[in-house]
Design a protein around this motif. Structure first.
Motif, mmCIF file in Angstrom:
data_model
loop_
_atom_site.group_PDB
_atom_site.id
_atom_site.type_symbol
_atom_site.label_atom_id
_atom_site.label_comp_id
_atom_site.label_asym_id
_atom_site.label_seq_id
_atom_site.Cartn_x
_atom_site.Cartn_y
_atom_site.Cartn_z
ATOM 1 N N GLN A 1 -7.513 5.359 -6.548
ATOM 2 C CA GLN A 1 -8.412 6.158 -7.384
ATOM 3 C C GLN A 1 -8.011 6.088 -8.852
ATOM 4 O OE1 GLN A 1 -11.333 7.638 -6.586
ATOM 5 N NE2 GLN A 1 -11.018 6.620 -4.602
ATOM 6 N N ARG B 1 -4.185 6.222 -1.510
ATOM 7 C CA ARG B 1 -5.525 6.656 -1.925
ATOM 8 C C ARG B 1 -5.516 7.110 -3.387
ATOM 9 N NH1 ARG B 1 -6.559 10.259 2.121
ATOM 10 N NH2 ARG B 1 -7.411 8.567 3.402
ATOM 11 N N GLU C 1 -1.894 9.159 1.587
ATOM 12 C CA GLU C 1 -2.276 9.984 0.436
ATOM 13 C C GLU C 1 -1.911 9.298 -0.879
ATOM 14 O OE1 GLU C 1 -1.143 12.761 3.873
ATOM 15 O OE2 GLU C 1 -0.363 10.920 2.965
ATOM 16 N N THR D 1 0.813 -1.222 0.000
ATOM 17 C CA THR D 1 0.000 0.000 0.000
ATOM 18 C C THR D 1 0.845 1.271 0.000
ATOM 19 O OG1 THR D 1 -0.168 -0.109 2.426
ATOM 20 C CG2 THR D 1 -1.918 -1.164 1.150
ATOM 21 N N ASP E 1 -11.353 2.005 3.997
ATOM 22 C CA ASP E 1 -12.037 3.123 4.640
ATOM 23 C C ASP E 1 -12.452 2.753 6.063
ATOM 24 O OD1 ASP E 1 -14.362 1.557 4.433
ATOM 25 O OD2 ASP E 1 -14.977 2.536 2.563
ATOM 26 N N GLY F 1 -5.215 4.221 3.307
ATOM 27 C CA GLY F 1 -5.643 4.843 2.064
ATOM 28 C C GLY F 1 -6.429 3.919 1.163
ATOM 29 N N VAL F 2 -6.416 2.615 1.448
ATOM 30 C CA VAL F 2 -7.172 1.666 0.618
ATOM 31 C C VAL F 2 -8.304 1.004 1.395
ATOM 32 C CG1 VAL F 2 -5.178 1.229 -0.852
ATOM 33 C CG2 VAL F 2 -5.618 -0.301 1.066
#
Length: 648
Positions: free
Chosen positions: A142, A138, A135, A130, A174, A171-172
């Motif tokens: 996206q 994420r 940031e 990850t 929630d 970030g992956v």
């Protein structure tokens, strides 16, 4: 009045490459197979899209990651100030965005030093590693959604224990997914123990040394930082650590996640103390984590670490061939770009296997002939078949320092010559060397002559003695800076280049001003075992200040059920789990979570006592007395010059 810059500004400015360095670069161009451009084709293969300049911003508007400062790498031709082989690697590491490895398997590359691999299952996506920052992770997810459509993250896999592979986990996943706890997080056995301890005990020293390894405080450019070998640099965002829910413990273990079967191989004490590989039959995909990358890896990084086991590393690659040779049609790692085709994959694994085995065996052979670490580094040469393989080049590790790591693993720091058993420390030795050579001016005269001849390695040694003997000798400092700079310009290894150039920068301008070190994040503290917390406390104890003191403290943690006795005696802080000491000076009853909050400076010990979260018996001032014996470690300390502040 002349418009010329003051002499000091000229002397402190970066210089051009010398004739000796330019000649060395020409030899590199003549020796290596630059006509082989297959890596560039593979680095571009499967490109789906990216973010402009790979720029990622924090919620506060701070740049977490960007490749914009590296646009100077657009030129195919290396400038005189960069080794052409390293320039080539640095340009390959500029490819960024989302790439299809095979239909159903995707990678985000160039949004961090590491890669994120995304594996599609029957209903969702499995995220492998990850990245460093929340940031960055994420943004990577996206980008995947933008090109593949949104689908739930059904599992996360951490291949190993280094921060750039797990730091962005939040970030992956929630908050809802974390609250439900229904998304498995897989990692190799002992992941937590090593992930939270590897950089904790020696963390302050490692972080300072890492500035030399990665060069984050160097200007980006042809005379500065261009790469790290594995990628550009480390991202500068928020880091989180999520505890795995499923540990892989043995080679041959399998897991089926969202319809996709993974076959695992354990590889402990290779590139990381806890690491694993996997093969996915559905996609005929092999992932060897960080053990088979497009460079010779580090056996002992400049930041510091336990020496990595080259022999075990080689064995794991051989075992991977035995398990999956001829089966994989694509191989991707968690750095760099993939390779395709069974013959190409098997050849790369064989060469990487033999690279680590050759370095190990030949170091031991020469060691057993009586050669020292530096003599081995000067003697050893890779066979032509490996030396000409681009993925075996020393961009991150290097044969010249990896053999010294192997020597250290087996024999330690001492080369058995009694002259090196108890040498003078750098300042005292420097003064004697300068005295023996006839003074600073005599040394400088000889150094300038050798510099002109391109004998930079010895000039650096000699001038370092002068700087430690006379740290305010500006002529010595600036000539040493110029020497380090030339050594950096000629280095094929990105880490060597960064170390030399950052040393030059500090000699010219002093240590950079950086913010004070923030408290350890509460999440990291929560991941530490209680005995690890006591170890952290123990290395902060100033032994000389504790002379003659004895303090015994009982601790009871209501949430974990643990009981500990912490003892200061003989200037050492020790601990034992179990029954409380009958004659303790004080006792404390609290939740472990409260202790974490105190250490993270979310509250103070007196505040927690006042509001009832800590119950105290005995004399609580004994804890204050113990804490008064603790050192605070500086974020910065001198490396290329003497310590300005005495340490006792």
């Amino acid at each position: 009045m002349s418009d010329a810059a003051p002499i000091d500004d000229v002397a402190r400015a970066p210089k051009d490459a010398s004739a000796a360095v330019i000649a060395r670069h020409q030899a590199v161009l003549d020796e290596l197979p630059f006509s082989d451009t297959r890596d560039f084709d593979e680095a571009r293969r499967g490109f789906l899209g990216s973010i402009d300049d790979a720029t990622i911003m924090s919620a506060q508007g701070r740049t977490v990651w960007s490749l914009a400062p590296y646009r100077f790498l657009d030129s195919e031709t290396a400038p005189p100030t960069v080794d052409p082989s390293l320039w080539r690697q640095s340009r390959l590491n500029m490819h960024h965005g989302l790439f299809e490895v095979v239909p159903g398997v995707y990678q985000v590359r160039g949004l961090d030093i590491a890669n994120m691999t995304l594996i599609e299952g029957d209903s969702g996506v499995i995220v492998v590693d990850t990245l460093t920052s929340i940031e960055g992770a994420r943004a990577a997810l996206q980008l995947y959604y933008q090109h593949r459509g949104e689908r739930p993250v059904v599992a996360v896999i951490f291949t190993h224990t280094h921060t750039d592979h797990w730091g962005g986990a939040r970030g992956v996943l929630d908050e809802d997914a974390l609250a439900r706890g229904d998304v498995p997080i897989l990692a190799p056995d002992l992941f937590m123990e090593h992930a939270v301890s590897e950089n904790i005990i020696a963390g302050p020293a490692m972080l300072r040394r890492a500035q030399y390894q990665f060069g984050p405080l160097l200007a980006k450019g042809e005379r500065g930082q261009i790469d790290c070998g594995l990628g550009k640099s480390m991202a500068m965002g928020s880091v989180s650590l999520l505890r795995p829910t499923d540990l892989i413990k043995a080679t041959g273990d399998t897991r089926t996640i969202d319809g996709v079967t993974f076959e695992f191989q354990m590889a402990p004490n290779s590139e990381a103390p806890a690491e694993m590989h996997f093969f996915i039959p559905r996609y005929k995909l092999l992932n060897l984590a960080e053990n088979c990358t497009h460079n010779f890896h580090n056996l002992l990084p400049f930041r510091g670490a336990d020496v990595r086991d080259a022999l075990a590393w080689s064995r794991y690659l051989g075992e991977a061939l035995q398990l999956w040779g001829g089966k994989a049609e694509a191989m991707c790692g968690q750095h760099h770009w993939p390779v395709w085709g069974t013959e190409r994959i098997d050849e790369m694994i064989r060469q990487q296997r033999d690279l680590y085995k050759y370095a190990h065996d030949q170091t031991l052979r020469l060691m057993n002939h009586g050669l020292t670490a530096s003599e081995i580094a000067e003697t050893i040469r890779l066979p032509k078949s490996l030396d000409a393989a681009w993925h075996a080049r020393g961009y991150y590790g290097h044969i010249r320092h990896n053999v010294k790591a192997i020597y250290q693993k087996y024999l330690g720091w001492y080369d058995a010559n009694p002259a090196n058993l108890d040498p003078l420390p750098p300042v005292d030795a420097g003064r004697k060397y300068v005295e023996y050579i006839g003074g600073a001016e005599a040394l400088l005269a000889k150094a300038r002559a050798d510099f002109e001849r391109g004998e930079f390695r010895f000039v650096a040694q000699a001038l370092s003695h002068l700087v430690f003997a006379e740290p305010d000798n500006q002529a010595g400092r600036l000539l040493l800076a110029d020497t380090f700079e030339q050594l950096g310009y000629q280095s094929e290894s990105a880490t060597w280049r960064n170390a030399y150039l950052f040393g030059a920068q500090e000699l010219r301008h002093g240590m950079p001003q950086v913010p004070a070190r923030p408290p350890m994040p509460r999440e990291t503290l929560a991941a530490l075992k209680t005995w690890q917390l006591w170890d952290v406390l123990g290395i902060r104890l100033n032994g000389p200040k504790a002379e003659g003191k004895t303090i015994v403290l009982n601790w009871q943690f209501t949430d974990t059920g643990e009981r500990w006795v912490l003892t200061l005696e003989n200037c050492a802080l020790t601990y034992i789990e179990g029954a409380p000491a009958a004659k303790a000076d004080a006792g404390f009853v609290l939740a472990r979570d409260v202790l974490d909050a105190v250490i993270a400076k979310h509250t103070s010990f007196p505040e927690a006592v006042m509001d009832g979260r800590i119950q105290v018996s005995g004399n609580p001032m004994k804890l204050a007395e113990l804490m008064a014996l603790m050192d605070e470690f500086p974020r910065m300390f001198e490396i290329v010059e003497p310590k300005r502040t005495a340490v006792s």
